[in-house]
Design a protein around this motif. Structure first.
Motif, PDB file in Angstrom:
ATOM      1  N   MET A   1      42.695  -6.556  11.830  1.00  0.00           N
ATOM      2  CA  MET A   1      42.453  -8.002  11.846  1.00  0.00           C
ATOM      3  C   MET A   1      43.189  -8.645  13.009  1.00  0.00           C
ATOM      4  O   MET A   1      44.304  -8.228  13.326  1.00  0.00           O
ATOM      5  CB  MET A   1      42.986  -8.630  10.548  1.00  0.00           C
ATOM      6  CG  MET A   1      41.932  -8.781   9.499  1.00  0.00           C
ATOM      7  SD  MET A   1      42.283 -10.146   8.381  1.00  0.00           S
ATOM      8  CE  MET A   1      43.587  -9.483   7.409  1.00  0.00           C
ATOM      9  N   PRO A  22      30.360 -18.415  16.212  1.00  0.00           N
ATOM     10  CA  PRO A  22      29.543 -17.262  15.834  1.00  0.00           C
ATOM     11  C   PRO A  22      30.256 -15.951  16.141  1.00  0.00           C
ATOM     12  O   PRO A  22      30.953 -15.842  17.150  1.00  0.00           O
ATOM     13  CB  PRO A  22      28.302 -17.415  16.725  1.00  0.00           C
ATOM     14  CG  PRO A  22      28.763 -18.216  17.893  1.00  0.00           C
ATOM     15  CD  PRO A  22      29.809 -19.144  17.353  1.00  0.00           C
ATOM     16  N   ARG A 275      31.889  -9.905  17.673  1.00  0.00           N
ATOM     17  CA  ARG A 275      30.527  -9.364  17.682  1.00  0.00           C
ATOM     18  C   ARG A 275      30.092  -8.900  19.064  1.00  0.00           C
ATOM     19  O   ARG A 275      29.400  -7.895  19.187  1.00  0.00           O
ATOM     20  CB  ARG A 275      29.545 -10.450  17.179  1.00  0.00           C
ATOM     21  CG  ARG A 275      28.077 -10.087  17.382  1.00  0.00           C
ATOM     22  CD  ARG A 275      27.146 -11.048  16.690  1.00  0.00           C
ATOM     23  NE  ARG A 275      27.408 -11.076  15.268  1.00  0.00           N
ATOM     24  CZ  ARG A 275      27.382 -12.167  14.517  1.00  0.00           C
ATOM     25  NH1 ARG A 275      27.081 -13.330  15.069  1.00  0.00           N
ATOM     26  NH2 ARG A 275      27.646 -12.114  13.231  1.00  0.00           N
ATOM     27  N   GLY A 445      23.769 -14.602   9.420  1.00  0.00           N
ATOM     28  CA  GLY A 445      24.880 -13.766   8.962  1.00  0.00           C
ATOM     29  C   GLY A 445      24.760 -12.309   9.402  1.00  0.00           C
ATOM     30  O   GLY A 445      25.683 -11.533   9.223  1.00  0.00           O
TER      31      GLY A 445
HETATM   32  N1  LIG Z   1      39.157  -7.949  13.237  1.00  0.00           N
HETATM   33  C1  LIG Z   1      38.002  -7.325  13.479  1.00  0.00           C
HETATM   34  N2  LIG Z   1      38.009  -6.103  14.039  1.00  0.00           N
HETATM   35  C2  LIG Z   1      36.868  -5.448  14.286  1.00  0.00           C
HETATM   36  N3  LIG Z   1      35.640  -5.932  14.027  1.00  0.00           N
HETATM   37  C3  LIG Z   1      35.581  -7.140  13.482  1.00  0.00           C
HETATM   38  C4  LIG Z   1      36.745  -7.915  13.167  1.00  0.00           C
HETATM   39  N4  LIG Z   1      36.343  -9.091  12.634  1.00  0.00           N
HETATM   40  C5  LIG Z   1      34.989  -9.042  12.603  1.00  0.00           C
HETATM   41  N5  LIG Z   1      34.530  -7.882  13.110  1.00  0.00           N
HETATM   42  C6  LIG Z   1      33.128  -7.478  13.289  1.00  0.00           C
HETATM   43  O1  LIG Z   1      32.527  -8.479  14.124  1.00  0.00           O
HETATM   44  C7  LIG Z   1      31.182  -8.702  13.712  1.00  0.00           C
HETATM   45  C8  LIG Z   1      31.003 -10.189  13.375  1.00  0.00           C
HETATM   46  O2  LIG Z   1      31.743 -10.487  12.189  1.00  0.00           O
HETATM   47  P1  LIG Z   1      31.182 -11.470  11.076  1.00  0.00           P
HETATM   48  O3  LIG Z   1      29.770 -11.133  10.736  1.00  0.00           O
HETATM   49  O4  LIG Z   1      32.185 -11.513   9.986  1.00  0.00           O
HETATM   50  O5  LIG Z   1      31.204 -12.821  11.912  1.00  0.00           O
HETATM   51  P2  LIG Z   1      30.765 -14.269  11.495  1.00  0.00           P
HETATM   52  O6  LIG Z   1      31.756 -15.210  12.085  1.00  0.00           O
HETATM   53  O7  LIG Z   1      30.559 -14.354  10.016  1.00  0.00           O
HETATM   54  O8  LIG Z   1      29.393 -14.364  12.257  1.00  0.00           O
HETATM   55  P3  LIG Z   1      28.204 -15.440  12.150  1.00  0.00           P
HETATM   56  O9  LIG Z   1      28.740 -16.669  11.508  1.00  0.00           O
HETATM   57  O10 LIG Z   1      27.815 -15.658  13.572  1.00  0.00           O
HETATM   58  O11 LIG Z   1      27.141 -14.752  11.363  1.00  0.00           O
HETATM   59  C9  LIG Z   1      30.924  -7.780  12.535  1.00  0.00           C
HETATM   60  O12 LIG Z   1      30.331  -6.599  13.017  1.00  0.00           O
HETATM   61  C10 LIG Z   1      32.321  -7.504  11.989  1.00  0.00           C
HETATM   62  O13 LIG Z   1      32.399  -6.255  11.324  1.00  0.00           O
END
Ligand SMILES: Nc1ncnc2c1ncn2[C@@H]1O[C@H](COP(=O)(O)OP(=O)(O)OP(=O)(O)O)[C@@H](O)[C@H]1O
Length: 511
Positions: A1, A22, A275, A445
């Motif tokens: 994280m 995003p 992402r 998502g």
């Molecule tokens: N700390 C982290 N380390 C590695 N990968 C991460 C980390 N946080 C998120 N990810 C990865 O980044 C990508 C985007 O995360 P997530 O879908 O939670 O984003 P989000 O903010 O909910 O996106 P959106 O709102 O645009 O749909 C995912 O593949 C997730 O597994």
């Protein structure tokens, strides 16, 4: 994280709002926070941590991530991940179980319908009609009222009080009836004991509420969150104001902002992006989140994509420049038995190709009640793949599979259904690996490596940049579509879409 995610996930504030763009890891954070709350902050609580979101697909995504990260027991009772519709049903059921509300027929069943489509007595013929709905009096009695209003084609309703009553007493209802009655109960002016009971239910069953995709909340959802706050339940909301898409369900970003400000939520900004793997996407996502001008490119000849997104299903079915297999059907498609058979056939093809459930399957299954779907669809599927078989052969086989007599006018496929079958034949017979076709709502998502977006309002000219307005629903839809790709997104212009809604004008500036 990341440090920012860790700070947000382990915040001990009573009310916190995580604001992030995003791909910044909001859903990832919601799943991490769920574990922290469940196993650390509230480890001795008798009530549960409840994660709540909107679409069933978003609920599945969040629950899967929590299960994988924290184990299956982490979401076992009293903890749960649910949709707001499910939460409304639980609250209404509590009021009924306490004898505060008397529901027609007594009990509220577990699985409310999405719509009254094809229910005997419900009509979707457009026109000005008497339309039945449920009312709640201060004694808690639910009864039927009616209003004269324009009926809209995709939203069937009952025009006859007795038909409506018999559907309800048979145990059927849609989420809409639940929302109407719960909204009336939560309106303190009717009788304070309903609102008191709702707070009591929340205080007893929820030790922490985590709301993902918070800007999709409508007025009833914000009222439920307010009731949780008033019941002293800690709340964490996670959201990106640009990703509010559920206007048709009444989403109200301004009501969400008001809730956050009036209750003095602690705002935690979570910068960064996880992402995007290319400079192109990082730059685009950052410009979009800041509301700055951005440019997009058209696809190059022969460029391949993992997913094709569009504002609606119709645009995907009308597209013949690329090979795309839509995982859902146009909303204007009729819901008759022959068309339902086509929807089930599409469902098999989509499942085999992408391993996912296509949209509309539940309604089609309710219409046809197949006894053994796989064997019933064996012959139509074989004919679909056999280039010697004609369109008529497939329709006859589909009718035969579900016991629909041939040469009966009402079972003849309609024009739009025929067009969809022709397109499906074309895709299945001429490509081994079509791209998955989804609407922006379905894609919310989720993420893919390469995305193609069908749109009529963005400029793809190298001389112009586009500017989006966060207050425009269709612009927010464009924002969600453009931010789904890990490495590249391209935009294919659609000139006109005969069935679906067009996005409103996008402002273009010279570069
Ligand atoms: N700390 C982290 N380390 C590695 N990968 C991460 C980390 N946080 C998120 N990810 C990865 O980044 C990508 C985007 O995360 P997530 O879908 O939670 O984003 P989000 O903010 O909910 O996106 P959106 O709102 O645009 O749909 C995912 O593949 C997730 O597994």
């Amino acid at each position: 994280m990341s440090t920012a995610q860790l700070r947000a996930a382990t915040s001990n504030a009573q009310l916190s709002y995580v604001n992030a763009g995003p791909g910044s890891g909001k859903t990832f954070l919601a799943s991490e926070a769920f574990g922290y709350l469940r196993f650390v902050r509230h480890r001795h609580a008798a009530a549960g941590v409840v994660g709540v979101t909107f679409a069933r697909s978003a609920r599945r995504e969040l629950e899967n991530r929590i299960r994988v990260r924290w184990g299956a027991r982490s979401v076992g009772w009293p903890n749960s991940v649910c949709t707001f519709d499910e939460m409304h049903r639980r609250l209404l059921r509590y009021l009924i179980s306490q004898g505060l509300i008397v529901w027609p027929g007594g009990a509220l069943l577990d699985r409310p319908l999405d719509s009254w489509a094809l229910h005997p007595g419900a009509t979707s013929k457009p026109g000005k009609k008497r339309k039945c709905f449920l009312t709640l009096d201060e004694e808690g009695l639910v009864s039927i009222g009616w209003t004269t209003s324009k009926l809209l084609a995709p939203n069937p309703a009952f025009t006859d009080r007795n038909d409506f009553l018999s559907a309800l007493t048979d145990g059927h209802c849609t989420h809409n009836e639940i929302r109407n009655v719960l909204a009336a109960a939560m309106d303190g002016s009717l009788h304070p004991r309903f609102a008191d009971a709702i707070r009591e239910c929340l205080a007893g069953s929820v030790c922490h509420l985590v709301v993902d995709e918070a800007f999709d909340m409508n007025l009833l959802d914000t009222a439920v969150v307010q009731a949780a706050i008033d019941a002293n339940v800690p709340v964490t909301v996670v959201g990106d104001p640009w990703q509010s898409l559920y206007e048709f369900r009444g989403s109200s970003p301004s009501a969400v902002q008001k809730l956050l400000v009036e209750n003095r939520f602690l705002r935690i900004d979570m910068p960064g992006s996880h992402r995007y793997s290319t400079c192109e996407m990082l730059k685009l996502a950052s410009a979009l989140f800041r509301g700055e001008p951005f440019q997009v490119l058209e696809p190059a000849d022969g460029e391949e994509f993992d997913v094709v997104l569009a504002h609606d299903w119709s645009a995907l079915w009308a597209e013949d420049r690329i090979s795309v297999l839509p995982a859902g059907v146009p909303s204007k498609l009729d819901r008759g038995r022959t068309t339902s058979a086509f929807v089930l056939l599409l469902g098999e093809v989509v499942q085999a190709q992408f391993g996912i459930e296509s949209s509309g399957l539940v309604a089609a299954t309710r219409v046809l009640e197949p006894s053994d779907l796989a064997s019933q669809l064996e012959e139509p599927l074989a004919l679909l793949r056999d280039s010697a078989a004609t369109e008529d052969d497939i329709w006859s086989s589909l009718k035969g599979a579900f016991g629909l007599p041939c040469n009966v006018k009402k079972h003849e496929p309609k024009k739009l259904a025929k067009r969809c079958l022709r397109r499906l034949m074309d895709v299945v017979r001429h490509t081994d690996h079509p791209a998955l076709g989804l609407t922006v709502h379905q894609a919310k998502g989720l993420e893919w490596e390469r995305v193609l977006f069908l749109d009529g309002a963005l400029s793809v000219s190298p001389r112009f940049a586009n500017v989006l307005d966060v207050n425009e629903g269709s612009h927010r839809s464009v924002y969600v579509a453009l931010t789904r790709a890990r490495s590249s997104v391209r935009v294919l212009k659609v000139v006109s879409d005969p069935y679906g809604a067009q996005p409103s004008q996008i402002h273009h500036v010279a570069v």
